[in-house]
Every structure is written in structure tokens, then in C-alpha cells.
Design an enzyme around this catalytic site. Structure first.
Site, PDB file in Angstrom:
ATOM      1  CB  CYS A 164      -1.009   0.093   1.195  1.00 45.75           C
ATOM      2  SG  CYS A 164      -2.010  -1.638   1.180  1.00 45.75           S
ATOM      3  CG  HIS A 304      -2.218   4.150   5.339  1.00 42.22           C
ATOM      4  ND1 HIS A 304      -1.908   3.986   3.992  1.00 42.22           N
ATOM      5  CD2 HIS A 304      -2.244   3.209   6.118  1.00 42.22           C
ATOM      6  CE1 HIS A 304      -1.997   2.849   3.648  1.00 42.22           C
ATOM      7  NE2 HIS A 304      -2.077   2.196   4.882  1.00 42.22           N
ATOM      8  CD  GLU A 315      -1.936   7.597   9.340  1.00 42.49           C
ATOM      9  OE1 GLU A 315      -1.484   8.504   8.540  1.00 42.49           O
ATOM     10  OE2 GLU A 315      -2.889   6.762   9.044  1.00 42.49           O
ATOM     11  CE  LYS A 336      -5.666   4.471   2.300  1.00 42.56           C
ATOM     12  NZ  LYS A 336      -4.701   5.573   2.541  1.00 42.56           N
ATOM     13  CG  HIS A 341      -6.552   0.888   1.397  1.00 45.44           C
ATOM     14  ND1 HIS A 341      -5.618   1.614   0.601  1.00 45.44           N
ATOM     15  CD2 HIS A 341      -5.870   0.067   2.320  1.00 45.44           C
ATOM     16  CE1 HIS A 341      -4.338   1.174   1.243  1.00 45.44           C
ATOM     17  NE2 HIS A 341      -4.572   0.444   2.143  1.00 45.44           N
ATOM     18  CG  PHE A 400       0.076  -6.085   4.184  1.00 52.88           C
ATOM     19  CD1 PHE A 400      -0.566  -5.170   5.191  1.00 52.88           C
ATOM     20  CD2 PHE A 400      -0.728  -7.012   3.562  1.00 52.88           C
ATOM     21  CE1 PHE A 400      -1.951  -5.514   5.574  1.00 52.88           C
ATOM     22  CE2 PHE A 400      -2.123  -7.240   3.989  1.00 52.88           C
ATOM     23  CZ  PHE A 400      -2.643  -6.451   4.892  1.00 52.88           C
TER      24      PHE A 400
END
Length: 414
Positions: A164, A304, A315, A336, A341, A400
Site C-alpha cells: 500500500c 493513510h 497513526e 479513504k 483503499h 504490509f
């Protein structure tokens, strides 16, 4: 030698709320979501039955019909975004400059729907029925390859596949390519098309997706106490970035300046951040250092924030560590909540959104924000877009494997 200044001259966005930049940006300013029940396949039986699909997307609008079968859907999205970004930039690529213009477009997964389709053909009809275009339609670097072929750009040509964070890395690496003098302009970003039976099934098996099947438009709700997972989106975000003097020499319309890029690794877990938010904290710190900025210079942060319980909270913690008391003065939003996403395409889409936020001096909202969850106590621009002064803006991407990227943009001035 002083680093060469790099500016943004074109933005091409493809999302579930709009098939181009203008319609995507307008939808975000109006707090409209594109998340709805899946139509690409029958999702009955899936614990998540909705996504952020790009509806009524016709590749024949910009690709020769004979070439469509050679491209996975992610490639088509990447071409659409690149076409718009190049057109918006006004750059003319010809023999006078083509070796100084490069392409760097990534994808986290690539041609998932082609892999599924061709595997079915193999099982049902045998190896002779596998398409000769199977491999080039699926591999990640073919979005860059096609854009290079179509535009004639002969400079650096590469692709990232860093989950991502893919698009943020593609844009940041392109920034550095221009700064060090290896190109004068780059077409860069990312694209993704993972709304397929296996794609949705895989993320659902990880228990990463929201299961709000009775109310999909309110499913993506970053930082809200009732969030229950992320929503898969698809599309692309492509930027044209150029060395300042190269852009000025041709009278380009400069949208913003790209001034900072940070990278970091969590070295912790394949899919979860550490409780202290170390990786996200360090990537923001590194981007600020690269830009030569103190934390209190940032006005807006596109997070994010995927709408997962752990990710959003960590975050927020990392933002507090990176910005100190200034964290509570930041406008922090999660677009998002409207687009879903985009995985490998997320950083490109959100970089483009951040550029538009600077250009129009409007912070887009976080929709579906009703009651903040534990540990989530910043200004998340809830539900309604906010006109405000934005001199510097930051965009976060985390992936990831603990791979992180951060971009910092500035309102352009001479």
C-alpha cells in the site's frame, strides 16, 4: 550542489467517485462516497460484499480495441490517469527531450482479474487456451511500460510493488531521480484493480475488511469508534513532476512543489504496526528532515487511515510523536472514507488529492466520523470540507511488511 527543485504540473485521478481529477476532487469536496455493493462479480456469501468500484469505465475511450485484451484492468487505470496527467501538464515529449522524461508507475498486486481468468481457462480448457497476453497483462511494470510506449518517454522506466506504499514510493523515487539530474520530468504514481473474487476473498479471510453489508456507504469510517475494517477500492493516481526550470521554460502551469520524501521500515510484523508507531513516526520525521522543515510548518495531513482499529490509532499516535503539540493544530483527513483503499494506488490518488488541496486551499473531509475512537483525538476534518490556508501538506502511506512512505508538498512560489 543544491538540489534541483521539483514541481507538480499534472494530476490524473481515477477513483470510485470520479473517472478523472475534476470529478474526483469535486466529489471529495462534497463529501460524497463511491462505496457500494460489488457489481464486478456476485458477492453473495462473502462476509464483505461491497467495495469502491470505478463504475462505467470503458478502456475503449482511450485505448485501441486491439490492445485492450493485452492489458489488465490496473494497466488501463494507469493509462487513463497518465493520459490525463500528461494532458494537464501540457508537456510535449519528442526527440528533443524524450530521453529526459521517465515513467515510474507501480501496483501492489497487478493483474489479479487476469490471473483468475486465465487460471480458470487452464483448469477448464487446458494449457493451450491460456492467453499469450497473460503474462504482459498481469505483471506490475507493464503500466509503466505501456505509458512509456504511448508517450515516447525514453528516460528512466521502472515500477514499484511495495504493497500500500507503492505509489508514494514511485513518486518519491521519481522526485529523487529528478533532484539528482537523471531526468527532467517523470510520469509517476500507481494503479490497482483488486476487486475480484480472490482479492476480496483474501482480504476478507484476513478479517481486514468491514462487514457493514447493510450500510456500505458508511462502512469506511477512519478513527470512528464503530469502525470495523477497511474497504477495498480501485483506480489510479498519476502525477507529472518536473524540474522547476524545465517546467518554467515551457510555460507550464505549476500546481504545487514537491519538497520532501521519507522512507522507513517497521521491522516488526507482516501486517500490523508496532504499538509505539515507530515506523510511521520515523517516516514522517525523515520526510520533514528531507524537506528541511520544522513540524509546525505543516498545515494539512492526508493520512493513510484505512478504517482499521489498530492502524488508525497507531497513526494518530505517530502523528503526535512526530508533531508534538502541533499535532492538535493540524487538519488531518482520511479520504479513504470516500474512495476506499486503493492499496498500491492509494498513495498516488492521495498525493494528487493533497496537491488539489494546496491548489484550492481546501482540506477534504473524513466522512462517517461520528464519535472518535479511543486514542483518536486529533482534528480529523469531520464530514465537511474546510477552506483553510495550506502552505505545506503531507501525505502518508504505510504497507504490509512494514514499508512506509511520506511525501511533502508546498504551495508553489517563485
Amino acid at each position: 550542489m543544491a538540489s534541483r527543485r521539483v514541481v507538480v504540473t499534472g494530476v490524473g485521478l481515477v477513483s470510485c467517485v470520479g473517472k478523472d481529477t475534476a470529478s474526483t476532487w469535486q466529489a471529495l469536496k462534497e463529501s460524497r462516497t463511491g462505496i457500494a455493493r460489488i457489481t464486478a462479480f456476485d458477492p453473495t456469501g462473502y462476509n464483505c460484499q461491497f467495495a469502491g468500484e470505478v463504475k462505467e469505465f470503458n478502456p475503449a475511450d482511450f485505448v485501441d480495441k486491439k490492445d485492450i485484451k493485452k492489458m489488465g484492468r490496473f494497466i488501463q487505470f494507469g493509462i487513463a490517469g497518465a493520459d490525463e496527467a500528461v494532458k494537464m501538464s501540457g508537456i510535449k515529449i519528442d526527440e528533443s527531450n524524450n530521453e529526459r522524461v521517465g515513467v515510474y508507475i507501480g501496483s501492489g498486486i497487478g493483474g489479479f482479474e487476469v490471473i483468475e481468468r486465465e487460471y480458470r481457462a487452464l483448469l477448464e480448457k487446458g494449457p493451450s487456451r491460456v492467453s499469450p497476453f497473460f503474462i504482459p497483462a498481469t505483471i506490475v511494470n507493464l503500466a509503466s511500460g505501456w505509458v512509456s510506449i504511448r508517450t515516447g518517454a525514453k528516460g528512466p522506466n521502472s515500477a514499484t510493488a511495495t504493497a500500500c506504499t507503492t505509489s508514494a514510493h514511485a513518486i518519491g523515487d521519481s522526485f529523487k531521480i529528478i533532484q539528482r539530474g537523471d531526468a527532467d520530468a517523470m510520469i509517476c504514481g500507481g494503479a490497482e484493480a483488486s476487486i475480484t473474487p480472490l482479492g476480496v476473498g483474501g482480504f476478507a479471510a484476513m478479517r481486514a475488511l468491514s462487514q457493514r453489508n447493510d450500510d456500505p456507504s458508511h462502512a469506511s469510517r477512519p478513527w470512528d469508534k464503530d469502525r470495523d475494517g477497511f474497504v477495498v477500492g480501485e483506480g489510479a493516481g498519476i502525477l507529472v513532476i518536473e524540474e522547476l526550470e524545465f517546467a518554467k521554460a515551457r510555460g507550464a502551469n505549476i500546481m504545487a512543489e514537491l519538497v520532501g520524501y521519507g522512507m522507513s521500515g517497521d521491522a516488526f510484523h507482516i501486517s500490523s504496526p508496532s504499538e509505539d508507531g515507530d515506523g510511521p513516526f520515523r517516516v514522517m520525521r525523515n520526510a520533514l528532515k528531507d524537506a528541511g522543515l520544522e513540524p509546525d510548518k505543516i498545515d494539512y495531513l492526508n493520512a493513510h487511515a484505512t478504517s482499521t482499529e489498530l492502524g488508525d490509532r497507531i497513526e494518530t499516535l505517530a502523528i503526535k510523536r512526530a508533531f508534538g503539540d502541533h499535532a492538535y493544530k493540524l487538519a488531518v483527513s482520511a479520504t479513504k472514507s470516500m474512495t476506499g483503499h486503493l492499496l498500491g494506488g492509494a498513495g498516488g490518488l492521495e498525493a494528487g488529492i493533497t496537491v488539489k488541496a494546496i491548489q484550492d486551499q481546501i482540506a477534504p473531509p473524513t466522512i462517517n466520523h461520528e464519535t472518535a475512537g479511543p486514542g483518536c483525538d486529533l482534528d480529523y476534518v469531520p464530514n465537511v470540507a474546510r477552506p483553510m490556508k495550506i502552505e505545506y501538506a503531507l501525505s502518508n502511506s504505510f504497507g504490509f511488511g512494514g514499508t512506509n512512505g511520506c511525501l511533502i508538498f508546498k504551495r508553489y512560489t517563485e
